[in-house]
Structure formats: structure tokens, C-alpha cells
Design an enzyme around this catalytic site. Structure first.
Site, mmCIF file in Angstrom:
data_model
loop_
_atom_site.group_PDB
_atom_site.id
_atom_site.type_symbol
_atom_site.label_atom_id
_atom_site.label_comp_id
_atom_site.label_asym_id
_atom_site.label_seq_id
_atom_site.Cartn_x
_atom_site.Cartn_y
_atom_site.Cartn_z
ATOM 1 C CG LEU A 231 -2.003 -1.089 1.239
ATOM 2 C CD1 LEU A 231 -2.783 -1.033 2.548
ATOM 3 C CD2 LEU A 231 -2.940 -0.944 0.047
ATOM 4 N N GLY B 68 7.817 2.977 8.602
ATOM 5 C CA GLY B 68 7.257 1.695 8.220
ATOM 6 C C GLY B 68 6.765 1.593 6.800
ATOM 7 C CB SER B 69 6.846 -0.862 4.263
ATOM 8 O OG SER B 69 8.058 -0.192 3.978
ATOM 9 C CE LYS C 141 4.190 1.845 10.842
ATOM 10 N NZ LYS C 141 3.768 3.015 11.626
ATOM 11 C CG ASP D 78 2.713 12.622 13.903
ATOM 12 O OD1 ASP D 78 2.743 13.840 13.623
ATOM 13 O OD2 ASP D 78 3.151 11.745 13.143
#
Length: 359
Positions: A69, A75-76, A90, A189
């Protein structure tokens, strides 16, 4: 605007000089690299989660990767299935420059473990390892909400958000914050890119990689609950509260400030600041610089109401900001005015609650 003091002392050295509007737990830059249908077996002895998190340990035999995605930050993210359910997986990146930050990001994500709320992204399972990648700090499986974020909705090709939608989205976010703060979690965040749009047009707060937990007992002592980690160095500088820029202790009121910038973005469809980052940060702290309130905040009754809410939430002193409970009640009142229906908040008072009093 030159700065008479070294602003660098307020900044982590590895903070990017550009505005980072990208989340870790939502779709970002698509990769065209093919993924295998499954994951390789773990090599060596896998790292285990602590006993309090053993309930959410990943059963790797039930994981099936489908497609990437995106990636960003620490992260990926991949679309996957876990025990037959579509999920977002993730994988926390291994950082060669700051491995401690990578590990901290993983454990911060687990602050949302066990939490169940309509406006908070649910953590399904987690592991302190990843098959085939012994250096990976950790893997997190979350509910799959789709491919859209509030940032994409604000700045994409869709029509501007109307007053009713703005207030509804704002109420969703405030409701999620109220739940998190009641559970002792501060997000740290909050921004449109970290608010995911789920089916049913629901906003869900995601990406807890900067989150912290409040210390227990401070509230009973009469003070504002502070985080276990006194200083905060993560997050996005455009949405970071002035007290965090000054290195003061973290409280839940930092999220309220970030909410104000987020609501301002929903109404204005503009980015908060332009220009040199250090000049902006210094002006926010020393001169109470805030994004400009344009005509949209004064030409209509709804715009003026949004202006009042935003200004109360980005007050320089945390004590002058509303808490999430007060904020949600005020937004419930505004939603009722937009729709013409009765407010869904507590019926104890028909008047909007005073903002900026109490925690």
C-alpha cells in the site's frame, strides 16, 4: 525573520526540514514490486512480546500478504489477510541511522493495543520480529480501513468540505481523542494524514508511532497528567504544540493544539505554514504565530464558530485549551446547529461548555 536564539536546541537533529504530511499506517507511495503470497519462516529464535501483550501475538501461519500500500516514516504498509480477514500489515523499518527511534516507534504503536473505539484504528496483532528479516524491530497488524486519509480528502480533487462535514469529521476526531486521553494515551502526531477515512465516512485516528502514555496518579494530585517520557521529539513540526517545542513536559493538551491545526486545514484547505522551518518554529514559540484566519472563518456563522473553537484549542498555554471532553461537547453543539437536530452530547446544559477550563 532572523532568530535571536538558537532554535536548534528545540529540534531533534534528524528532523526533516520539509513538512511531513505522510502517515505510517495509511497508504502512501505505491510500490510496483511484486510480493510473495506468504512470508518466509522465521530464522533463529523469535523475539517475544511481554506477557501483557501475549494475547495479540501474530500467528504467522495465518498471514497472507496481498499487495503493498505504501511506505513512509518508520514503516511500510501492505494489504493482507489474517485469519481470513482483510487487514493492514505494517512492517517497521530498520533504521541504520536511528535504530532506537525505530524500536520506540514500534512500541509506541502498541499503546493502541486492546483499545476498541469507532474512531481509533484497531490493533489486531503484533510481533517483535518479522519472518525473513531478523533485524526488523517489529510488525503490527491493524484493521483495514481502505485507502483514503483526511489529508487526501482535504487537498484532493473532491469539492471543499461543507460546514456540516467539517464539524462531523472534527467530532469524530475529538471523540477518538477523548477515548484515548481517558485511557491515558496521548497521540502526539495528530494531523490530517494520520486520520483515516473508513467505510461509512468515519474518521479513525491512526499511526501511533509517536504516542506516549500518561503517568498514573498525577491527576489525583491536582496537576495535569504528564507522560512517562517527559520530552517529546517526534511528530510533525507544523502541528506540534509550543510547549513541546520548548521541551516542556507532555500532556494531553498537546493533542488539542494539533486538533486545532487540523480543523483549520479542513476549513481553509491550505497548508499551515510556508517558509523556513526554524523561523516558523521560533515565531510559534516567541510570537504566538498561528496560521492565518481567512474569510472562510468570518463570513458565515459556521465559520465564526470554527474560528472560536480553533483559537481556543491552539492557545499558547496548555491550561487555556479545552480538554477533549469539553471540545467534543462544543462540537456536538455545532453539529446540532448545522443539521437542525438536537445535540447528542449531555443534556445537562443547552449552552456550549466554556472552553479552556480544566484539563
Amino acid at each position: 525573520m532572523p532568530s535571536p536564539i538558537p532554535v536548534e536546541r528545540f529540534l531533534p537533529r534528524d528532523l526533516s526540514p520539509s513538512i511531513d504530511l505522510r502517515p505510517c499506517s495509511s497508504p502512501l507511495e505505491l510500490s510496483h514490486r511484486k510480493l510473495p503470497g506468504g512470508l518466509p519462516a522465521c530464522s533463529g529464535r523469535p523475539r517475544l512480546l511481554p506477557p501483557r501483550l501475549a494475547w495479540c501475538s501474530i500467528d504467522w501461519e495465518q498471514v497472507l500478504l496481498l499487495e503493498p500500500l505504501g511506505s513512509g516514516g518508520f514503516g511500510s504498509v501492505y494489504r493482507a489477510t489474517y485469519r481470513g480477514e482483510t487487514v493492514a500489515l505494517k512492517k517497521v523499518k530498520r533504521s541504520t541511522k536511528n535504530s532506537l527511534a525505530s524500536r520506540q516507534s514500534f512500541w509506541a504503536e502498541l499503546n493502541a493495543a486492546r483499545l476498541r473505539h469507532p474512531h481509533v484504528v484497531r490493533v489486531v496483532a503484533a510481533s517483535a520480529s518479522c519472518p525473513g528479516d531478523p533485524g526488523c524491530p517489529g510488525t503490527i497488524i491493524m484493521e483495514y480501513t481502505g485507502t483514503g486519509t483526511l489529508h487526501q480528502r482535504i487537498y484532493g480533487r473532491s469539492p471543499p468540505l461543507g460546514a456540516e462535514i467539517c464539524m462531523r469529521y472534527a467530532r469524530h476526531v475529538a471523540d477518538g481523542l477523548r477515548f484515548l486521553h481517558r485511557d491515558g494515551v496521548v497521540h502526539l502526531d495528530l494531523k490530517p494524514a494520520n486520520v483515516l477515512l473508513a467505510p461509512g465516512d468515519l474518521c479513525k485516528i491512526g499511526d501511533f508511532g509517536c504516542s506516549q502514555r500518561l503517568r498514573e496518579g498525577d491527576e489525583a494530585a491536582g496537576g495535569e497528567p504528564c507522560c512517562t517520557q517527559l520530552r517529546h521529539v517526534g511528530g510533525t513540526y507544523t502541528h506540534r504544540a509550543p510547549e513541546l517545542l520548548k521541551g516542556e513536559p507532555v500532556t494531553a493538551k498537546a493533542d488539542i493544539y494539533s486538533f486545532a491545526i487540523t480543523l483549520w486545514q479542513m476549513v481553509s484547505r491550505e497548508l499551515p505554514y510556508t517558509g523556513d522551518r526554524q523561523c516558523v518554529l521560533y515565531a510559534v514559540v516567541a510570537y504566538d504565530l498561528r496560521p492565518e484566519m481567512g474569510p472562510l472563518f468570518s463570513h458565515t456563522e459556521e465559520g465564526r464558530a470554527a474560528r472560536t473553537i480553533v483559537q481556543s484549542c491552539w492557545a499558547a498555554r496548555p491550561q487555556e485549551r479545552p480538554n477533549a471532553e469539553q471540545l467534543l461537547e462544543r462540537l456536538e453543539q455545532e453539529c446540532a446547529m448545522c443539521t437542525g437536530g438536537p445535540p447528542s452530547c449531555s443534556p445537562e446544559s443547552n449552552a456550549p461548555p466554556p472552553l479552556g477550563t480544566g484539563l
